[in-house]
Every structure is written in C-alpha cells, then in structure tokens.
Scaffold this motif. Structure first.
Motif, PDB file in Angstrom:
ATOM      1  N   ILE A  71       1.135  -1.388  -0.064  1.00  0.00           N
ATOM      2  CA  ILE A  71      -0.270  -0.492   0.031  1.00  0.00           C
ATOM      3  C   ILE A  71       0.406   1.166  -0.265  1.00  0.00           C
ATOM      4  O   ILE A  71       0.494   2.740  -0.393  1.00  0.00           O
ATOM      5  CB  ILE A  71      -0.923  -0.017   1.156  1.00  0.00           C
ATOM      6  N   TYR A  72       1.696   1.264   0.635  1.00  0.00           N
ATOM      7  CA  TYR A  72       2.663   2.440   0.638  1.00  0.00           C
ATOM      8  C   TYR A  72       3.698   2.926  -0.535  1.00  0.00           C
ATOM      9  O   TYR A  72       3.028   3.816  -1.170  1.00  0.00           O
ATOM     10  CB  TYR A  72       3.919   1.794   1.227  1.00  0.00           C
ATOM     11  N   HIS A  73       4.070   1.960  -0.915  1.00  0.00           N
ATOM     12  CA  HIS A  73       4.465   2.027  -2.770  1.00  0.00           C
ATOM     13  C   HIS A  73       3.264   2.337  -3.412  1.00  0.00           C
ATOM     14  O   HIS A  73       3.639   3.704  -4.492  1.00  0.00           O
ATOM     15  CB  HIS A  73       4.781   0.305  -3.151  1.00  0.00           C
ATOM     16  N   LEU A  74       2.006   1.725  -3.317  1.00  0.00           N
ATOM     17  CA  LEU A  74       1.081   2.663  -4.761  1.00  0.00           C
ATOM     18  C   LEU A  74       0.989   4.201  -4.066  1.00  0.00           C
ATOM     19  O   LEU A  74       0.664   4.656  -5.517  1.00  0.00           O
ATOM     20  CB  LEU A  74       0.233   1.820  -4.197  1.00  0.00           C
ATOM     21  N   ASN A  75       0.552   4.342  -3.212  1.00  0.00           N
ATOM     22  CA  ASN A  75       0.558   5.719  -2.355  1.00  0.00           C
ATOM     23  C   ASN A  75       2.005   6.090  -2.913  1.00  0.00           C
ATOM     24  O   ASN A  75       1.886   8.067  -2.882  1.00  0.00           O
ATOM     25  CB  ASN A  75       0.128   5.785  -1.139  1.00  0.00           C
ATOM     26  N   THR A  76       2.821   6.279  -3.606  1.00  0.00           N
ATOM     27  CA  THR A  76       3.502   6.767  -3.547  1.00  0.00           C
ATOM     28  C   THR A  76       3.480   7.751  -5.354  1.00  0.00           C
ATOM     29  O   THR A  76       4.556   8.522  -5.719  1.00  0.00           O
ATOM     30  CB  THR A  76       5.458   5.909  -3.707  1.00  0.00           C
ATOM     31  N   GLY A  77       2.450   7.221  -5.475  1.00  0.00           N
ATOM     32  CA  GLY A  77       2.495   7.738  -7.222  1.00  0.00           C
ATOM     33  C   GLY A  77       3.217   7.102  -8.279  1.00  0.00           C
ATOM     34  O   GLY A  77       2.458   5.479  -8.656  1.00  0.00           O
ATOM     35  N   GLY A  78       2.920   7.990  -9.730  1.00  0.00           N
ATOM     36  CA  GLY A  78       3.915   7.198 -10.347  1.00  0.00           C
ATOM     37  C   GLY A  78       2.400   7.965 -11.712  1.00  0.00           C
ATOM     38  O   GLY A  78       1.380   8.321 -11.362  1.00  0.00           O
ATOM     39  N   HIS A  79       3.125   7.495 -13.383  1.00  0.00           N
ATOM     40  CA  HIS A  79       1.670   7.752 -14.302  1.00  0.00           C
ATOM     41  C   HIS A  79       0.554   7.221 -14.250  1.00  0.00           C
ATOM     42  O   HIS A  79       0.138   7.464 -14.934  1.00  0.00           O
ATOM     43  CB  HIS A  79       2.638   7.764 -15.437  1.00  0.00           C
ATOM     44  N   VAL A 132      10.286   0.973  -0.847  1.00  0.00           N
ATOM     45  CA  VAL A 132       9.648  -0.434  -0.738  1.00  0.00           C
ATOM     46  C   VAL A 132      11.116  -0.933   0.845  1.00  0.00           C
ATOM     47  O   VAL A 132      11.411  -1.395   1.827  1.00  0.00           O
ATOM     48  CB  VAL A 132       8.580  -0.799  -0.748  1.00  0.00           C
ATOM     49  N   ARG A 133      12.650  -1.400  -0.081  1.00  0.00           N
ATOM     50  CA  ARG A 133      13.053  -2.112   0.783  1.00  0.00           C
ATOM     51  C   ARG A 133      14.484  -1.248   1.417  1.00  0.00           C
ATOM     52  O   ARG A 133      14.474  -1.762   2.292  1.00  0.00           O
ATOM     53  CB  ARG A 133      14.471  -2.793  -0.663  1.00  0.00           C
ATOM     54  N   SER A 134      14.400   0.357   1.232  1.00  0.00           N
ATOM     55  CA  SER A 134      15.108   0.929   2.596  1.00  0.00           C
ATOM     56  C   SER A 134      14.304   0.816   3.128  1.00  0.00           C
ATOM     57  O   SER A 134      14.443   1.371   4.197  1.00  0.00           O
ATOM     58  CB  SER A 134      14.946   1.858   0.823  1.00  0.00           C
ATOM     59  N   LEU A 135      12.771   0.979   3.320  1.00  0.00           N
ATOM     60  CA  LEU A 135      11.726   1.303   4.420  1.00  0.00           C
ATOM     61  C   LEU A 135      11.035   0.254   5.151  1.00  0.00           C
ATOM     62  O   LEU A 135      11.152  -0.291   5.981  1.00  0.00           O
ATOM     63  CB  LEU A 135      10.332   1.765   4.119  1.00  0.00           C
ATOM     64  N   TYR A 136      11.484  -1.481   4.777  1.00  0.00           N
ATOM     65  CA  TYR A 136      10.967  -2.188   4.973  1.00  0.00           C
ATOM     66  C   TYR A 136      12.492  -3.136   5.045  1.00  0.00           C
ATOM     67  O   TYR A 136      11.889  -4.606   5.388  1.00  0.00           O
ATOM     68  CB  TYR A 136       9.182  -3.121   4.338  1.00  0.00           C
ATOM     69  N   GLY A 137      13.552  -3.060   4.127  1.00  0.00           N
ATOM     70  CA  GLY A 137      14.063  -3.774   3.862  1.00  0.00           C
ATOM     71  C   GLY A 137      13.161  -4.889   2.965  1.00  0.00           C
ATOM     72  O   GLY A 137      12.982  -5.424   1.612  1.00  0.00           O
ATOM     73  N   ASP A 138      15.113  -5.935   2.320  1.00  0.00           N
ATOM     74  CA  ASP A 138      15.191  -6.662   1.129  1.00  0.00           C
ATOM     75  C   ASP A 138      13.994  -7.805   1.569  1.00  0.00           C
ATOM     76  O   ASP A 138      13.022  -7.965   0.404  1.00  0.00           O
ATOM     77  CB  ASP A 138      15.919  -6.438   0.594  1.00  0.00           C
ATOM     78  N   ASP A 139      13.578  -8.848   2.398  1.00  0.00           N
ATOM     79  CA  ASP A 139      12.804  -9.210   2.387  1.00  0.00           C
ATOM     80  C   ASP A 139      11.635  -9.305   2.275  1.00  0.00           C
ATOM     81  O   ASP A 139      10.228  -9.746   1.859  1.00  0.00           O
ATOM     82  CB  ASP A 139      12.766 -10.571   3.906  1.00  0.00           C
ATOM     83  N   VAL A 140      10.803  -8.182   3.439  1.00  0.00           N
ATOM     84  CA  VAL A 140       9.328  -7.950   3.092  1.00  0.00           C
ATOM     85  C   VAL A 140       9.334  -7.308   1.544  1.00  0.00           C
ATOM     86  O   VAL A 140       7.617  -7.386   1.259  1.00  0.00           O
ATOM     87  CB  VAL A 140       9.325  -6.920   4.322  1.00  0.00           C
ATOM     88  N   ALA A 141       9.847  -6.578   1.679  1.00  0.00           N
ATOM     89  CA  ALA A 141      10.449  -6.005  -0.254  1.00  0.00           C
ATOM     90  C   ALA A 141       9.955  -7.305  -0.841  1.00  0.00           C
ATOM     91  O   ALA A 141       9.040  -7.131  -1.839  1.00  0.00           O
ATOM     92  CB  ALA A 141      10.799  -5.141  -0.498  1.00  0.00           C
ATOM     93  N   LEU A 142      10.411  -7.989  -0.827  1.00  0.00           N
ATOM     94  CA  LEU A 142      10.087  -9.580  -2.094  1.00  0.00           C
ATOM     95  C   LEU A 142       8.746  -9.854  -2.196  1.00  0.00           C
ATOM     96  O   LEU A 142       7.943 -10.035  -2.958  1.00  0.00           O
ATOM     97  CB  LEU A 142      11.388  -9.919  -1.801  1.00  0.00           C
ATOM     98  N   CYS A 143       7.791 -10.113  -0.433  1.00  0.00           N
ATOM     99  CA  CYS A 143       6.929  -9.934  -0.536  1.00  0.00           C
ATOM    100  C   CYS A 143       5.605  -9.127  -0.939  1.00  0.00           C
ATOM    101  O   CYS A 143       4.777  -9.729  -1.054  1.00  0.00           O
ATOM    102  CB  CYS A 143       6.586 -10.863   1.248  1.00  0.00           C
TER     103      CYS A 143
END
Length: 287
Positions: free
Chosen positions: A18-26, A79-90
C-alpha cells in the motif's frame, strides 16, 4: 488497487504494498488499459483490467529496486529501504497475486480467462528478460546485439502490450490486432529502456562498469570512427530511440481513437524525455 489490498489481513507485506502504491506514478499502463477497453467492457471490468495491469507493473518495480539496491523510487524512499529486502520481496509478490485476484473477479468470464492467460504470458516474458540481465551481471560475458535487443524489449514491452490489448482480449481470434499491439509495445519498450539506461549515466563515472545489457555498451561507434566517443555513443542511442518512436507512431495510426490519443501522449512524453537526456548529457560532458 488499494481497496483490494486493504481487504487483506494486515501484514508487513500488505502495508509495504500500500505504501508503494501511494507513492504515485504515471499509472500509464492503467490508462492504456482503460482506453483499450473503452466501449468493449463495462465500467467494472474495465477498471478491474486496468488495476490488474498496473499492479503487475508495480510488482516488477519493487522487485527491480531489490535487484538494483535502489533506495528511492518516484522521489521517495523505496519499499526495500523502508521495510528491508525480504518484506519488499513479499510485497512485490503480493501485488502480483492481487492482480490475478482482481482479474478473476471480472464479470465477463471469457474476457477474464483470456486476460489472465495474457497476464501469465506477459509476466513470464518480463521475468525471463530480467533474468537474462541479472545473470549477465554476474558472468560479465559479452552479449550479442541480437540478444541485447531481445532482452531489452522483454524487460519492458510485455506489460505495455498487455495494457494495449485489454480491449482486444474481448474478441476471440483477433490475431492481427493482438500482433499490432505486440509490435507497438516492442517499439515503445525499446525507446523507454534506452532512455532509462541513459539516466544511469548520471550515477557512474565509468561506463565500463555498466551491466552487459546496458544500452551504452551496444551503441558504441565503430573503432575506426574518429572523434568524441561519448558524444557519438549518445547520438547513436538517441537515433535508436527516435527510430523506435517513429515506428510506434506509424503503428498508432491503426488504433481506435481513445487508445490512439493516450498512446500519442506517451510517445510525446518519451520524445520530450529524449531531448532532456540529450541536453543533460552534453552539458555534463562539456562540464
């Protein structure tokens, strides 16, 4: 997209997605899917198809940031910088599965089935193209121009193709329009990837360290050519971009009005980006 995730049990993966989707994008793939399905699907199914296409793309972005060790995405912490690589993968995996869940909930069963088959095919091609690049980073072996072009298209084009062909998926046996969408996506994907590679030059002072599938490596001028190698390489890259965009423009002429408008808007944005890249690279070189 967020509604589908919000209904899931709260977990670090869900929160990260959800955090990632809220960062926006085109939301470019969503827009293409909506335009492609205009007049062919009802509002519910059109929105569902657009969300599915966009979720697959965003899943790939989270996974890319893990592979590239990127700390930022869209000007914000990745996402990886906030949550770590493992959670980012998930989180990336969760976006992937949510895309299929949304597509499975479309009201028209035949369109849903064909769309999910196309999603599986396009996702597999992206994974394959990305794996070629990642394997090449480790082995550092020379890559032929043919293999470079194939892998470059596959990293980006399939998910654009998926969005372009959402409306065509409603027509069983629509071979020609599907193929046209594939060719158009290949041209757009190639232009996009070359420009994306040129952006990497801002963060390296030694192009020899770039991965074997980087555009810079495959647009070097012939050794017999005299003059500034950097400027000549940049010019060859940008000529390739222009040729791809010209090919995409010709193919766009066969599209229905709503989709043609959005594709031309995308092509204009890539053309503008090409000019920005050119000015920035030459300014840096003179400096």
């Amino acid at each position: 997209m967020i509604d589908a995730l919000a209904h899931l049990r709260p977990t670090p993966a869900r929160d990260a997605a959800i955090y990632h989707l809220n960062t926006g994008g085109h939301r470019m793939r969503a827009r293409l899917a909506l335009a492609s399905s205009a007049g062919r699907l009802d509002t519910h199914d059109s929105t569902a198809a657009a969300a599915a296409c966009e979720l697959l793309h965003n899943a790939s972005l989270i996974h890319d940031d893990i592979s590239d060790h990127d700390l930022y995405r869209r000007g914000q912490a990745s996402v990886r910088s906030l949550y770590g690589d493992d959670v980012a993968l998930c989180a990336g995996d969760l976006l992937l599965t949510t895309a299929y869940q949304i597509a499975a909930g479309m009201r028209d069963a035949d369109t849903s089935r064909r769309l999910m088959a196309a999603m599986a095919d396009c996702t597999a091609r992206v994974i394959g193209g990305q794996s070629v690049e990642l394997a090449g980073r480790e082995r550092r072996r020379p890559v032929s121009r043919r293999d470079y072009l194939a892998a470059t298209r596959e990293k980006t084009a399939p998910l654009i193709e998926l969005a372009l062909n959402v409306g065509v998926q409603t027509d069983a046996g629509a071979t020609a329009p599907l193929e046209r969408g594939r060719q158009l996506a290949a041209a757009i994907g190639l232009a996009y990837q070359i420009l994306d590679d040129l952006d990497d030059l801002q963060t390296t002072d030694n192009p020899d360290r770039l991965h074997p599938l980087h555009a810079w490596r495959h647009h070097q001028p012939p050794r017999r050519q005299s003059g500034d190698t950097r400027e000549a390489t940049l010019a060859r890259c940008l000529r390739h971009v222009r040729a791809a965009l010209d090919r995409a423009e010709r193919l766009t002429g066969h599209l229905p009005a709503p989709l043609a408008h959005d594709v031309r808007e995308l092509l204009q944005r890539l053309a503008d980006q090409s000019r920005v890249v050119s000015r920035r690279a030459l300014t840096q070189h003179k400096g």
